[in-house]
Scaffold this active site. Structure first.
Site, PDB file in Angstrom:
ATOM      1  N   ASP A 178       0.873  -1.179   0.000  1.00  0.00           N
ATOM      2  CA  ASP A 178       0.000   0.000   0.000  1.00  0.00           C
ATOM      3  C   ASP A 178       0.907   1.225   0.000  1.00  0.00           C
ATOM      4  O   ASP A 178       1.823   1.319   0.824  1.00  0.00           O
ATOM      5  CB  ASP A 178      -0.875  -0.020   1.267  1.00  0.00           C
ATOM      6  N   THR A 235     -12.226  -8.729  -4.349  1.00  0.00           N
ATOM      7  CA  THR A 235     -13.524  -8.308  -3.791  1.00  0.00           C
ATOM      8  C   THR A 235     -13.599  -6.785  -3.804  1.00  0.00           C
ATOM      9  O   THR A 235     -14.413  -6.204  -3.099  1.00  0.00           O
ATOM     10  CB  THR A 235     -13.709  -8.815  -2.346  1.00  0.00           C
ATOM     11  N   SER A 236     -12.744  -6.139  -4.619  1.00  0.00           N
ATOM     12  CA  SER A 236     -12.689  -4.677  -4.576  1.00  0.00           C
ATOM     13  C   SER A 236     -13.482  -4.043  -5.729  1.00  0.00           C
ATOM     14  O   SER A 236     -14.623  -3.615  -5.537  1.00  0.00           O
ATOM     15  CB  SER A 236     -11.243  -4.208  -4.553  1.00  0.00           C
ATOM     16  N   ARG A 237     -12.884  -3.982  -6.906  1.00  0.00           N
ATOM     17  CA  ARG A 237     -13.591  -3.487  -8.083  1.00  0.00           C
ATOM     18  C   ARG A 237     -13.085  -4.248  -9.306  1.00  0.00           C
ATOM     19  O   ARG A 237     -11.876  -4.502  -9.422  1.00  0.00           O
ATOM     20  CB  ARG A 237     -13.352  -1.981  -8.292  1.00  0.00           C
ATOM     21  N   ASP A 261     -15.623 -11.319  -6.581  1.00  0.00           N
ATOM     22  CA  ASP A 261     -16.956 -10.839  -6.189  1.00  0.00           C
ATOM     23  C   ASP A 261     -17.343  -9.643  -7.061  1.00  0.00           C
ATOM     24  O   ASP A 261     -18.451  -9.133  -6.942  1.00  0.00           O
ATOM     25  CB  ASP A 261     -16.914 -10.425  -4.704  1.00  0.00           C
ATOM     26  N   GLU A 266     -19.484  -5.866 -14.852  1.00  0.00           N
ATOM     27  CA  GLU A 266     -20.565  -6.385 -14.013  1.00  0.00           C
ATOM     28  C   GLU A 266     -21.869  -5.600 -14.140  1.00  0.00           C
ATOM     29  O   GLU A 266     -22.946  -6.124 -13.868  1.00  0.00           O
ATOM     30  CB  GLU A 266     -20.132  -6.431 -12.539  1.00  0.00           C
TER      31      GLU A 266
HETATM   32  P1  NAI Z   1      -9.760   2.294   2.185  1.00  0.00           P
HETATM   33  O1  NAI Z   1      -9.731   3.639   1.569  1.00  0.00           O
HETATM   34  O2  NAI Z   1      -9.867   2.171   3.677  1.00  0.00           O
HETATM   35  O3  NAI Z   1      -8.464   1.459   1.751  1.00  0.00           O
HETATM   36  C1  NAI Z   1      -7.968   1.423   0.445  1.00  0.00           C
HETATM   37  C2  NAI Z   1      -6.456   1.358   0.540  1.00  0.00           C
HETATM   38  O4  NAI Z   1      -5.935   1.139  -0.775  1.00  0.00           O
HETATM   39  C3  NAI Z   1      -5.813   2.644   1.070  1.00  0.00           C
HETATM   40  O5  NAI Z   1      -5.003   2.368   2.199  1.00  0.00           O
HETATM   41  C4  NAI Z   1      -4.989   3.155  -0.116  1.00  0.00           C
HETATM   42  O6  NAI Z   1      -3.781   3.784   0.291  1.00  0.00           O
HETATM   43  C5  NAI Z   1      -4.716   1.850  -0.850  1.00  0.00           C
HETATM   44  N1  NAI Z   1      -4.273   2.039  -2.218  1.00  0.00           N
HETATM   45  C6  NAI Z   1      -4.541   3.045  -3.084  1.00  0.00           C
HETATM   46  N2  NAI Z   1      -3.893   2.851  -4.248  1.00  0.00           N
HETATM   47  C7  NAI Z   1      -3.192   1.687  -4.116  1.00  0.00           C
HETATM   48  C8  NAI Z   1      -2.318   0.958  -4.963  1.00  0.00           C
HETATM   49  N3  NAI Z   1      -2.002   1.378  -6.203  1.00  0.00           N
HETATM   50  N4  NAI Z   1      -1.781  -0.194  -4.490  1.00  0.00           N
HETATM   51  C9  NAI Z   1      -2.062  -0.644  -3.252  1.00  0.00           C
HETATM   52  N5  NAI Z   1      -2.868   0.024  -2.400  1.00  0.00           N
HETATM   53  C10 NAI Z   1      -3.438   1.166  -2.824  1.00  0.00           C
HETATM   54  O7  NAI Z   1     -10.944   1.512   1.470  1.00  0.00           O
HETATM   55  P2  NAI Z   1     -11.721   0.214   1.984  1.00  0.00           P
HETATM   56  O8  NAI Z   1     -12.897   0.607   2.788  1.00  0.00           O
HETATM   57  O9  NAI Z   1     -10.748  -0.734   2.569  1.00  0.00           O
HETATM   58  O10 NAI Z   1     -12.289  -0.367   0.605  1.00  0.00           O
HETATM   59  C11 NAI Z   1     -11.418  -0.860  -0.380  1.00  0.00           C
HETATM   60  C12 NAI Z   1     -12.212  -1.121  -1.648  1.00  0.00           C
HETATM   61  O11 NAI Z   1     -13.117  -2.215  -1.423  1.00  0.00           O
HETATM   62  C13 NAI Z   1     -13.135   0.031  -2.094  1.00  0.00           C
HETATM   63  O12 NAI Z   1     -12.420   0.944  -2.894  1.00  0.00           O
HETATM   64  C14 NAI Z   1     -14.195  -0.682  -2.873  1.00  0.00           C
HETATM   65  O13 NAI Z   1     -13.823  -0.661  -4.232  1.00  0.00           O
HETATM   66  C15 NAI Z   1     -14.169  -2.112  -2.359  1.00  0.00           C
HETATM   67  N6  NAI Z   1     -15.418  -2.524  -1.701  1.00  0.00           N
HETATM   68  C16 NAI Z   1     -16.035  -3.662  -2.142  1.00  0.00           C
HETATM   69  C17 NAI Z   1     -17.220  -4.096  -1.549  1.00  0.00           C
HETATM   70  C18 NAI Z   1     -17.911  -5.356  -1.975  1.00  0.00           C
HETATM   71  O14 NAI Z   1     -19.093  -5.541  -1.643  1.00  0.00           O
HETATM   72  N7  NAI Z   1     -17.267  -6.259  -2.674  1.00  0.00           N
HETATM   73  C19 NAI Z   1     -17.843  -3.315  -0.473  1.00  0.00           C
HETATM   74  C20 NAI Z   1     -17.062  -2.166  -0.044  1.00  0.00           C
HETATM   75  C21 NAI Z   1     -15.906  -1.784  -0.665  1.00  0.00           C
END
Ligand code: NAI
Length: 335
Positions: A178, A235-237, A261, A266
Site C-alpha cells: 500500500d 472483492t474490490s472493483r 466478487d 458487471e
Molecule cells: P480504504 O480507503 O480504507 O483502503 C484502500 C487502501 O488502498 C488505502 O489504504 C490506499 O492507500 C490503498 N491504495 C490506493 N492505491 C493503491 C495501490 N495502487 N496499491 C495498493 N494500495 C493502494 O478503502 P476500503 O474501505 O478498505 O475499501 C477498499 C475497496 O473495497 C473500495 O475501494 C471498494 O472498491 C471495495 N469494496 C467492495 C465491496 C464489496 O461488496 N465487494 C464493499 C465495499 C468496498
C-alpha cells in the site's frame, strides 16, 4: 423533499425506510424507489427530486450529472464506499453535493473474502453438489492447508487490514502492499513492494480502490510475476483486473485459482436475474467454464449489519446536505 433511489432492491427499501423511522427525520424525506440503474436514459426519473441515492453500478458521468442538475437535483448520495462511477470534477463544477459511506462494515467484505478463499481452496461448492447427488468420491476435492501459507494484501486500508487480521489469525504469513499503509498493519504483516508480494504470495487479495492508477493493476505482466498455482481474489472493483489476461493465465495453468466478487463488466449482469436469458458476455461465460474459478455477484457488503450502517450513514449525509452542514463523508476532487 424527494429523493430518487436508483438500483433499489427490496432490501434497500427496507433498510432505508427503517433508518429514516429510527432517525426521526423520515417525515422530511420522501424516498422514490426505482429498480432501474441510473444512466442517461433513466435520469429523468429524478424529476422533482432534490437528491439521488445511488449504488455501485449507477452511472454518474458528466452527461448524467448535467441531466440531473437540469432537473433540479443538487445532491448525490452513494450507498457505497467506492466512487469510481462518479465524475467528481464534473459534479464539483455543477456545485453538486456528493457524499459516500466510507466505512460500514469492513469485516463484512473481509469475511466474504475468507469465504471465497475457503470455498475455492477446499472445493466446497463442488462437494455440496456431489454429495446431494449421492457421489461421495473425494477425487478432485484436494485442497491445501491454509495455515502457514502466505497471503498478499494489496491495499491495507480498512477492508485490507480486516482481511489481513483474519488470515493472520489462521496462521498465515501476511504481506501487504500500500503506498499509504494503515498504521495498524505493522503488527499484522510485513509491508513489501507489489513485485515482492506477487512473487511470494500463495494468495493475492485485492483491496485497493479503482482509480486511473490501479486500472488493470493485475494484467499479463503482474500475473506472470505471481507464483505458479497461486490464487487471485478480487472483492474490490472489477476494473483492477484485466479479465482477458486472467483467462489466458488460467488457460496456461499458471494461475491456480480465481475468486471474484466483482467483475469488469458487471453492470450489465450483477444485481439482476438473468437466469432465463442468453448472456452475451463471452469473457464472463468463459470464466464460468473453469472449475477453479468462483464468482459471486458483488455480495461482499451484504450483511444485515452493513446494510443498517449504510442506510444510517446515507441518511446522515442527506441531513447534512439539507442543513447546509459540513459533511465528513463528502467526496471532492481534491480527495
Ligand atoms: P480504504 O480507503 O480504507 O483502503 C484502500 C487502501 O488502498 C488505502 O489504504 C490506499 O492507500 C490503498 N491504495 C490506493 N492505491 C493503491 C495501490 N495502487 N496499491 C495498493 N494500495 C493502494 O478503502 P476500503 O474501505 O478498505 O475499501 C477498499 C475497496 O473495497 C473500495 O475501494 C471498494 O472498491 C471495495 N469494496 C467492495 C465491496 C464489496 O461488496 N465487494 C464493499 C465495499 C468496498
Amino acid at each position: 423533499m424527494k429523493v430518487a433511489v436508483f438500483s433499489a432492491r427490496p432490501y434497500d427499501r427496507r433498510f432505508l425506510d427503517e433508518a429514516s423511522q429510527r432517525d426521526g427525520t423520515g417525515r422530511a424525506w420522501e424516498f422514490l424507489y426505482f429498480d432501474a440503474a441510473l444512466d442517461v436514459h433513466t435520469a429523468a426519473l429524478a424529476q422533482g427530486c432534490a437528491a439521488v441515492c445511488v449504488f455501485v453500478n449507477d452511472r454518474l458521468d458528466a452527461p448524467v450529472l448535467h441531466a440531473l442538475h437540469a432537473l433540479g437535483v443538487r445532491a448525490v448520495l452513494l450507498r457505497c464506499a467506492g466512487f469510481n462511477n462518479v465524475d467528481v470534477a464534473a459534479a464539483e463544477q455543477l456545485g453538486l453535493f456528493v457524499a459516500r459511506v466510507p466505512a460500514y462494515s469492513p469485516e463484512a467484505v473481509a469475511e466474504h473474502t475468507l469465504a471465497l478463499v475457503m470455498t475455492l481452496n477446499r472445493h466446497t461448492h463442488r462437494a455440496y453438489n456431489r454429495v446431494r447427488e449421492g457421489n461421495f468420491m473425494l477425487d478432485g476435492l484436494l485442497g491445501r492447508t491454509l495455515h502457514g501459507r502466505t497471503v498478499g494484501i494489496v491495499g491495507t486500508g480498512k477492508i485490507g487490514l480486516a482481511t489481513a487480521r483474519i488470515f493472520k489469525g489462521m496462521g498465515c504469513t501476511v504481506l501487504g502492499h500500500d503506498p499509504y499503509p494503515a498504521p495498524g498493519f505493522e503488527g499484522v504483516g510485513e509491508s513489501v513492494t507489489l513485485d515482492v508480494l506477487l512473487a511470494r504470495a500463495d494468495i493475492v487479495s485485492l483491496h485497493c480502490p479503482l482509480t486511473p492508477d490501479t486500472h488493470h493493476l493485475i494484467n499479463a505482466g503482474s500475473l506472470a510475476r505471481m507464483k505458479p498455482g497461486a490464487m487471485l481474489v478480487n472483492t474490490s472493483r472489477g476494473g483492477l483486473v484485466d479479465t482477458q489476461a486472467v483467462i489466458q493465465a488460467l488457460k496456461s495453468r499458471h494461475l491456480g485459482h480465481l475468486a471474484i466478487d466483482v467483475y469488469e463488466q458487471e453492470s450489465a449482469l450483477f444485481f439482476q436475474d438473468r437466469s432465463g436469458e442468453i448472456i452475451d458476455d463471452d469473457a464472463f461465460q468463459r470464466l464460468m467454464t473453469f472449475p477453479n474459478v468462483l464468482v459471486t455477484g458483488h455480495q461482499g457488503f451484504f450483511t444485515m449489519e452493513a446494510l443498517q450502517e449504510i442506510s444510517a450513514i446515507t441518511l446522515g449525509n442527506l441531513n447534512d446536505f439539507a442543513a447546509g452542514r459540513a459533511c465528513p463523508n463528502r467526496v471532492t476532487a481534491a480527495g
